[in-house]
Design an enzyme around this catalytic site. Structure first.
Site, short mmCIF file in Angstrom:
data_model
loop_
_atom_site.label_atom_id
_atom_site.label_comp_id
_atom_site.label_asym_id
_atom_site.label_seq_id
_atom_site.Cartn_x
_atom_site.Cartn_y
_atom_site.Cartn_z
N GLU A 281 -13.53 -13.46 -6.83
CA GLU A 281 -12.59 -14.47 -7.31
C GLU A 281 -11.16 -14.24 -6.85
O GLU A 281 -10.33 -15.17 -6.83
CB GLU A 281 -12.63 -14.54 -8.84
CG GLU A 281 -12.08 -13.32 -9.57
CD GLU A 281 -13.08 -12.18 -9.73
OE1 GLU A 281 -12.79 -11.24 -10.49
OE2 GLU A 281 -14.18 -12.25 -9.10
N GLU B 188 0.82 -1.21 0.00
CA GLU B 188 0.00 0.00 0.00
C GLU B 188 0.86 1.27 0.00
O GLU B 188 0.54 2.24 -0.69
CB GLU B 188 -0.94 -0.01 1.21
CG GLU B 188 -2.12 0.91 1.08
CD GLU B 188 -3.18 0.59 2.10
OE1 GLU B 188 -4.28 0.15 1.70
OE2 GLU B 188 -2.93 0.78 3.32
#
Length: 583
Positions: free
Chosen positions: A368, A280
């Site tokens: 997914e 991040e």
């Protein structure tokens, strides 16, 4: 604020003007019973248990909603008041199932405790149970309206604190009940699975999906290699289930308990929090220095916030960090990196997380990308409450356990990983590393105290070698709108963004106040848990994610580098707009 003179049960006291009778009594060690009241919420005097007498008034007053004034003379307990309260309790119990032994709140139920305090053995009123179906449509929480006492806390939390509006009162009179907004299943409402409704419910009407039986089965299966990870916020709260003060750091005892339960490997989500920071912070630096992506960057660690953003702020999807939460990063690494190191087929690994959060249960199959290892990355997520029950079921004496260590290679963490558990912690950890990635140096002062604490919105500006980086931290879902609306307004006006980086946590206080933590959270308890989190950081030898040697080793052996093709495959996700009401 001026003080006023009052008498409580004949004894003179001075209390602050505007204080409610309920709070004034508590300040002088007099406890008035309540069911609908909670210090997080505005009083609305629904249950009628807190009635008191005020000299000169012809009627009893509700202490939670009546402010004191000069010269007020209050009687909080006398035979008549006690009898009125007993009658109120009996009326509630007449419409409440008495299957306490099977209730998830047995032994930790506010109604049960009051019935015991008042010595209620029989109910004078005819029983009038409602035949209402259980709503278990979400993977996170269960709504059992038959046990609801109509205190309204869950509605107040969902609509007021969280601004989600997934719960409401349905019907009128004797037919009134709590249900999903629009009288649809909870999973079809705007519910973000944060669990704050269950955390504030005084009885067993809303509770987490208990999945401990799945874990017990896996632990008994000799063909399963059971692995567990523990989240930052759990270590400062689980001790409360065993009588320790809130904020007690119980990391080592928790590791020991998990070993005794039978787990083959014990890892720490703090390691994955350090990994999250590497991804991040690198993402933030790229956006700031190379213009690859929209500013501000908004954190993505909280699955309840992710759900809310996709429903209410889909126009800001491009601002969202694609980094998965620490839970799901660790999940992917367990069934890939760890599986290869110990030469175990990922299909034989049963991966469990211990989280302070009910939304983490939903996150396991969110899309997914949660199957990046080739199968489901994380098998089960348990709340802090569920783990404490397992420890008790196993007869483990938690208080006398030795302090043990997590296993390698995914158990080493820094102080930066620990502070993920508190509001502002993700931001602070990211800034420590982002500064290093930009300048090649470490900050002289790594503590950002102005973004700590329980203020709903906190702002700061960080000087990075002459460049100002403006940041904001918001927690408790109802606070985020004002921050994001400022972004929208700046865009509409074509002016510079007010922030470069924003941290959001759905629950008040961050994960330490999560919907799966021990019951009874108040700001006082949240502050104690936060103090424990920051004390753990201060006692850490290494306090910056980029200095975690195990994370460095992971990149060298498996992931290559932050934001590499491989790290994107396993550590990142994507978002899409979702309807507020499921169709």
């Amino acid at each position: 604020m001026n003080n006023v003179n009052v008498k409580i049960n004949g004894i003179p006291h001075q209390v602050a003007e505007g204080t409610t009778i309920l709070d004034a009594a508590r300040k002088v060690q007099v406890k008035i019973p309540t069911l609908c009241y909670h210090p997080d919420l505005p009083a609305w005097a629904a249950c009628g248990l807190c009635v008191v007498k005020v000299k000169g008034s012809p009627k009893m007053m509700r202490a939670c909603a009546t402010p004191v004034s000069e010269g007020l003379e209050i009687t909080t307990h006398d035979p008549e008041i006690v009898e009125v309260r007993r009658t109120v309790l009996e009326l509630i119990l007449s419409t409440h199932p008495n299957d306490c032994l099977q209730c998830p709140r047995n032994g930790n139920c506010e109604l049960q405790k009051l019935a015991s305090d008042f010595g209620i053995r029989d109910v004078s009123f005819e029983r009038n149970l409602r035949d209402l179906p259980v709503d278990d449509s979400t993977p996170s929480i269960v709504l059992n309206p038959e046990k609801c006492i109509l205190c309204g806390r869950c509605v107040k939390v969902c609509q007021g604190m969280q601004n989600v509006w997934a719960l409401e009162f349905i019907g009128r009179g004797d037919g009134v009940r709590i249900a999903g907004a629009g009288d649809v299943k909870l999973n079809e409402t705007p519910c973000i699975k944060c669990g704050q409704c269950s955390a504030h419910c005084p009885v067993g009407a809303i509770y987490e999906h208990d999945e401990t039986s799945k874990v017990w089965r896996a632990l008994r299966d000799e063909n399963r290699h059971c692995v567990v990870q523990v989240a930052p916020a759990t270590r400062v709260a689980i001790g409360e289930a065993f009588g320790l003060p809130p904020g007690t750091v119980s990391t080592g005892k928790m590791y020991a308990a998990l070993r005794r339960l039978g787990f083959n490997a014990i890892f720490d989500t703090n390691f994955a929090a350090d990994l999250t920071i590497m991804e991040e912070a690198s993402e933030l630096v790229q956006r700031l220095t190379k213009g690859t992506g929209q500013i501000p960057l908004i954190t993505s660690c909280c699955p309840a916030w992710v759900d809310y953003m996709e429903k209410y702020y889909p126009d800001m999807i491009d601002n969202f960090s694609t980094a998965k939460s620490p839970q799901m990063m660790m999940a992917a690494m367990i069934k890939t990196y760890y599986a290869r190191k110990v030469n175990i087929d990922p299909k034989d690994i049963y991966s469990v997380s211990i989280m302070p959060c009910t939304a983490k249960k939903y996150e396991l199959t969110r899309d997914e990308h949660m199957f990046s290892s080739g199968g489901q990355d994380m098998d089960v997520s348990l709340t802090t409450r569920e783990l404490s029950r397992m420890i008790k079921q196993a007869g483990i004496d938690f208080l006398d356990l030795p302090e043990e260590e997590a296993d390698d290679p995914l158990g080493i963490y820094t102080g930066a990983g620990t502070i993920f558990g508190a509001t502002g912690g993700v931001m602070e950890a990211a800034l420590r590393t982002a500064y290093h990635l930009i300048t090649g140096e470490n900050l002289a002062e790594i503590e950002f105290r102005n973004i700590r604490g329980l203020d709903g919105i906190k702002e700061a500006a960080v000087d990075v070698k002459g460049t100002e980086v403006r940041v904001a931290v918001a927690h408790q879902m109802g606070n985020i709108a004002s921050v994001l609306d400022r972004i929208r307004a700046a865009r509409a006006a074509g002016t510079e963004t007010p922030y470069h980086f924003i941290e959001v946590m759905a629950c008040r206080g961050g994960c330490i106040g999560g919907g799966g933590q021990p019951y009874g959270s108040t700001d006082e308890i949240r502050k104690q848990r936060i103090e424990g989190i920051y004390a753990d950081d201060e006692h850490s030898v290494v306090r910056m994610s980029h200095e975690n040697p195990a994370v460095t080793q992971l990149y060298k052996e498996f992931l290559d580098a932050p934001l590499s093709e491989k790290s994107h495959k396993y550590l990142h996700t994507h978002y899409k707009p979702r309807p507020v009401y499921a169709k």
